[in-house]
Write a protein that holds these residues in place. Sequence first.
Motif, PDB file in Angstrom:
ATOM      1  N   PRO A 169       0.715  -1.062  -0.002  1.00  0.00           N
ATOM      2  CA  PRO A 169      -0.574  -0.242  -0.197  1.00  0.00           C
ATOM      3  C   PRO A 169       0.971   1.094   0.574  1.00  0.00           C
ATOM      4  CG  PRO A 169      -0.798  -1.560   1.620  1.00  0.00           C
ATOM      5  CD  PRO A 169       0.517  -2.098   0.568  1.00  0.00           C
ATOM      6  N   GLN A 193      -4.036  -4.202  -7.167  1.00  0.00           N
ATOM      7  CA  GLN A 193      -4.068  -5.927  -6.377  1.00  0.00           C
ATOM      8  C   GLN A 193      -5.550  -6.259  -6.822  1.00  0.00           C
ATOM      9  OE1 GLN A 193      -2.429  -8.196  -4.188  1.00  0.00           O
ATOM     10  NE2 GLN A 193      -4.154  -9.103  -5.177  1.00  0.00           N
ATOM     11  N   SER A 208     -11.012  -4.363  -8.104  1.00  0.00           N
ATOM     12  CA  SER A 208      -9.361  -3.591  -8.072  1.00  0.00           C
ATOM     13  C   SER A 208      -8.692  -3.086  -6.551  1.00  0.00           C
ATOM     14  CB  SER A 208      -9.027  -3.653  -9.128  1.00  0.00           C
ATOM     15  OG  SER A 208      -9.147  -2.338  -9.595  1.00  0.00           O
ATOM     16  N   PHE A 209      -7.538  -2.522  -5.854  1.00  0.00           N
ATOM     17  CA  PHE A 209      -7.002  -2.064  -5.294  1.00  0.00           C
ATOM     18  C   PHE A 209      -6.233  -1.782  -5.809  1.00  0.00           C
ATOM     19  CE2 PHE A 209      -9.394  -4.161  -2.229  1.00  0.00           C
ATOM     20  CZ  PHE A 209      -9.633  -4.453  -1.201  1.00  0.00           C
ATOM     21  N   GLU A 210      -5.940   0.217  -7.142  1.00  0.00           N
ATOM     22  CA  GLU A 210      -5.111   0.566  -7.580  1.00  0.00           C
ATOM     23  C   GLU A 210      -4.931   1.648  -6.783  1.00  0.00           C
ATOM     24  OE1 GLU A 210      -6.732   2.572 -10.710  1.00  0.00           O
ATOM     25  OE2 GLU A 210      -7.922   1.412 -11.329  1.00  0.00           O
ATOM     26  N   ASN A 211      -3.356   1.223  -6.914  1.00  0.00           N
ATOM     27  CA  ASN A 211      -2.204   2.014  -5.418  1.00  0.00           C
ATOM     28  C   ASN A 211      -1.811   2.977  -6.176  1.00  0.00           C
ATOM     29  OD1 ASN A 211      -0.988   1.995  -3.032  1.00  0.00           O
ATOM     30  ND2 ASN A 211       0.893   0.856  -3.812  1.00  0.00           N
ATOM     31  N   ILE A 269      -4.964   4.922  -2.635  1.00  0.00           N
ATOM     32  CA  ILE A 269      -5.551   4.048  -2.576  1.00  0.00           C
ATOM     33  C   ILE A 269      -7.487   4.072  -3.514  1.00  0.00           C
ATOM     34  CG2 ILE A 269      -5.608   1.445  -2.870  1.00  0.00           C
ATOM     35  CD1 ILE A 269      -3.774   1.772  -0.658  1.00  0.00           C
ATOM     36  N   LEU A 301     -10.607   1.533  -4.935  1.00  0.00           N
ATOM     37  CA  LEU A 301     -11.240   0.144  -5.278  1.00  0.00           C
ATOM     38  C   LEU A 301     -12.001   0.895  -5.668  1.00  0.00           C
ATOM     39  CD1 LEU A 301     -10.249   0.841  -2.186  1.00  0.00           C
ATOM     40  CD2 LEU A 301     -11.914  -0.619  -1.640  1.00  0.00           C
ATOM     41  N   LEU A 318      -6.911  -4.795   3.507  1.00  0.00           N
ATOM     42  CA  LEU A 318      -7.218  -3.901   4.284  1.00  0.00           C
ATOM     43  C   LEU A 318      -6.413  -3.826   4.875  1.00  0.00           C
ATOM     44  CD1 LEU A 318     -11.114  -3.853   4.107  1.00  0.00           C
ATOM     45  CD2 LEU A 318      -9.797  -2.227   2.915  1.00  0.00           C
ATOM     46  N   ILE A 374      -3.284  -1.920   4.274  1.00  0.00           N
ATOM     47  CA  ILE A 374      -3.922  -0.861   4.246  1.00  0.00           C
ATOM     48  C   ILE A 374      -3.679  -0.254   5.569  1.00  0.00           C
ATOM     49  CG2 ILE A 374      -5.069   0.842   2.985  1.00  0.00           C
ATOM     50  CD1 ILE A 374      -5.944  -0.821   1.200  1.00  0.00           C
TER      51      ILE A 374
END
Length: 89
Positions: A11, A19, A25-28, A33, A35, A58, A61
């Motif tokens: 993160p 991810q 998806s989790f966009e860094n 971040i 979602l 989570l 993060i």
Amino acid sequence: MPDTSQPEFRPFADDAGVQNFENLSFENGTTRIALHGSLDLTRDRTGLDRARALRAVLDAIVTALEAEDLPQAVAETTRASTTVKNPFA
């Protein structure tokens, strides 16, 4: 379940990592971040596995955020708009 073929999601480490969990998806980013998508948590073993995988991301993060001296809010950066020639004119 997270895609184990991807590199480890760290993160806030970069502005390019993603991810994915099925359709979620989790966009860094270094300041946020994002979602996107959806994830079904069904009432079965598969749903439990998905919920645990989601909790792991989570938790990572939250751990990253708790390890820093955070500002009250992230400063928003905006760029001035520019006028470009209409390519259809």
